[in-house]
Design an enzyme around this catalytic site. Sequence first.
Site, PDB file in Angstrom:
ATOM      1  N   ASN A  21      66.039  53.075  38.160  1.00 60.88           N
ATOM      2  CA  ASN A  21      64.614  52.768  38.276  1.00 60.88           C
ATOM      3  C   ASN A  21      64.512  51.315  38.720  1.00 60.88           C
ATOM      4  O   ASN A  21      64.763  50.411  37.927  1.00 60.88           O
ATOM      5  CB  ASN A  21      63.935  52.993  36.913  1.00 60.88           C
ATOM      6  CG  ASN A  21      62.483  52.545  36.913  1.00 60.88           C
ATOM      7  OD1 ASN A  21      61.917  52.226  37.953  1.00 60.88           O
ATOM      8  ND2 ASN A  21      61.880  52.527  35.736  1.00 60.88           N
TER       9      ASN A  21
ATOM     10  N   LYS B 109      61.947  49.673  39.514  1.00 63.32           N
ATOM     11  CA  LYS B 109      60.691  49.032  39.085  1.00 63.32           C
ATOM     12  C   LYS B 109      60.071  48.264  40.260  1.00 63.32           C
ATOM     13  O   LYS B 109      60.209  48.691  41.399  1.00 63.32           O
ATOM     14  CB  LYS B 109      60.932  48.162  37.843  1.00 63.32           C
ATOM     15  CG  LYS B 109      61.632  48.964  36.735  1.00 63.32           C
ATOM     16  CD  LYS B 109      61.667  48.278  35.398  1.00 63.32           C
ATOM     17  CE  LYS B 109      62.412  49.170  34.403  1.00 63.32           C
ATOM     18  NZ  LYS B 109      62.401  48.639  33.043  1.00 63.32           N
TER      19      LYS B 109
ATOM     20  N   HIS C   6      56.903  56.585  31.919  1.00 65.39           N
ATOM     21  CA  HIS C   6      57.763  55.445  31.589  1.00 65.39           C
ATOM     22  C   HIS C   6      57.015  54.540  30.601  1.00 65.39           C
ATOM     23  O   HIS C   6      55.794  54.426  30.664  1.00 65.39           O
ATOM     24  CB  HIS C   6      58.128  54.663  32.862  1.00 65.39           C
ATOM     25  CG  HIS C   6      59.174  53.628  32.602  1.00 65.39           C
ATOM     26  ND1 HIS C   6      58.870  52.387  32.102  1.00 65.39           N
ATOM     27  CD2 HIS C   6      60.523  53.667  32.731  1.00 65.39           C
ATOM     28  CE1 HIS C   6      59.996  51.704  31.935  1.00 65.39           C
ATOM     29  NE2 HIS C   6      61.009  52.453  32.318  1.00 65.39           N
TER      30      HIS C   6
ATOM     31  N   GLU D 195      56.592  51.499  30.488  1.00 64.19           N
ATOM     32  CA  GLU D 195      55.734  50.474  31.106  1.00 64.19           C
ATOM     33  C   GLU D 195      54.417  51.097  31.572  1.00 64.19           C
ATOM     34  O   GLU D 195      53.369  50.445  31.556  1.00 64.19           O
ATOM     35  CB  GLU D 195      56.497  49.782  32.246  1.00 64.19           C
ATOM     36  CG  GLU D 195      57.556  48.845  31.667  1.00 64.19           C
ATOM     37  CD  GLU D 195      58.855  48.764  32.440  1.00 64.19           C
ATOM     38  OE1 GLU D 195      58.871  49.047  33.653  1.00 64.19           O
ATOM     39  OE2 GLU D 195      59.887  48.412  31.815  1.00 64.19           O
TER      40      GLU D 195
ATOM     41  N   GLU E 155      63.974  56.273  26.040  1.00 60.51           N
ATOM     42  CA  GLU E 155      64.074  54.833  26.290  1.00 60.51           C
ATOM     43  C   GLU E 155      63.400  54.077  25.145  1.00 60.51           C
ATOM     44  O   GLU E 155      62.176  53.909  25.160  1.00 60.51           O
ATOM     45  CB  GLU E 155      63.392  54.480  27.614  1.00 60.51           C
ATOM     46  CG  GLU E 155      64.011  55.141  28.825  1.00 60.51           C
ATOM     47  CD  GLU E 155      63.739  54.354  30.104  1.00 60.51           C
ATOM     48  OE1 GLU E 155      64.688  54.100  30.835  1.00 60.51           O
ATOM     49  OE2 GLU E 155      62.572  53.975  30.350  1.00 60.51           O
TER      50      GLU E 155
ATOM     51  N   GLY F  19      65.169  46.064  29.154  1.00 59.41           N
ATOM     52  CA  GLY F  19      65.129  44.743  29.778  1.00 59.41           C
ATOM     53  C   GLY F  19      65.392  43.610  28.795  1.00 59.41           C
ATOM     54  O   GLY F  19      65.164  42.450  29.105  1.00 59.41           O
TER      55      GLY F  19
ATOM     56  N   SER G 241      68.868  48.787  28.799  1.00 58.89           N
ATOM     57  CA  SER G 241      70.000  47.845  28.887  1.00 58.89           C
ATOM     58  C   SER G 241      71.350  48.535  29.091  1.00 58.89           C
ATOM     59  O   SER G 241      72.371  48.072  28.579  1.00 58.89           O
ATOM     60  CB  SER G 241      70.031  46.925  27.663  1.00 58.89           C
ATOM     61  OG  SER G 241      68.825  46.169  27.597  1.00 58.89           O
TER      62      SER G 241
HETATM   63  P1  13P Z   1      66.818  48.145  31.736  1.00 63.15           P
HETATM   64  O1  13P Z   1      68.044  48.932  32.108  1.00 63.15           O
HETATM   65  O2  13P Z   1      66.571  46.978  32.640  1.00 63.15           O
HETATM   66  O3  13P Z   1      66.781  47.805  30.288  1.00 63.15           O
HETATM   67  O4  13P Z   1      65.543  49.137  32.001  1.00 63.15           O
HETATM   68  C1  13P Z   1      65.567  50.396  31.476  1.00 63.15           C
HETATM   69  C2  13P Z   1      64.437  51.163  32.053  1.00 63.15           C
HETATM   70  O5  13P Z   1      63.283  50.931  31.738  1.00 63.15           O
HETATM   71  C3  13P Z   1      64.750  52.209  33.037  1.00 63.15           C
HETATM   72  O6  13P Z   1      63.634  52.996  33.297  1.00 63.15           O
END
Ligand code: 13P
Length: 250
Positions: free
Chosen positions: A9, A11, A95, A97, A167, A173, A213
């Site tokens: 992803n 983003k 997701h 976010e 997640e 992140g 992560s």
């Molecule tokens: P990270 O791998 O940067 O922690 O992000 C995970 C994520 O949100 C994947 O959709």
Amino acid sequence: MRRPFIAGNWKMNTTKADAVALASALASGINADANADVAVCPPGVYLDAVVAAVSGSAVAVGAQNMHHEASGAYTGELSGGMLQDIGCTYVILGHSERRHVFGESSSDVNKKVHTALALGLKPIVCVGELLEEREAGKTADVNSEQLYGSLAGVTAEQMANVTLAYEPVWAIGTGKVATPEQAEAVHADIRKFLAYRYNDEVANSVRIQYGGSVKPGNANELLSQPNIDGALVGGAALSAESFLGIIAAA
Ligand code: 13P
């Protein structure tokens, strides 16, 4: 036996040139006989270019979100039909976010899941608890509420085209990866939910990715847990070397 599924992803990152270079490096770096399904989910504006860059390779393309309506006055949105039209196979829905930054509810996610499935797009449906929810002992409740709501009305047959992603929001992140034991415990619970809500066949066949992560250095241990079937990778999916390292771990 569930085939591992590793998705990146991206983003809201990359330029067009970086997106095409990354996609091309992955397309040439992955063997057609790799022991995993692989997808990348670039920003919407670069989907077309990335579809072209991975054409003929083992890399599939997904979008990071979509609107549930087919068309109309929805300024700034993309429809599932548009994603399918340009060659997307997958779409990430719900997701964290989208849920926590943009206020999407499980009922919003559910409408999108139905539209995606009707179009033949394969949704990657995300769930996960916040740190305060975990600390309050609400992890199982939060995840099952998100699963019930996001999958309402989705049939056992349709579940063949659905991937789930766990997640934990506190691990996204932050560099704070869930321990393999913490992740495995929730994945096992999600599989129990699938057996209860659907049947054993659905529970045994639906793939559940872990996200938060994931890096080449921790992927092996996470992916060797019995109920972790892949990864949804953020930061480490932005470099071909690290994303290929995670695929190699699968
Ligand atoms: P990270 O791998 O940067 O922690 O992000 C995970 C994520 O949100 C994947 O959709």
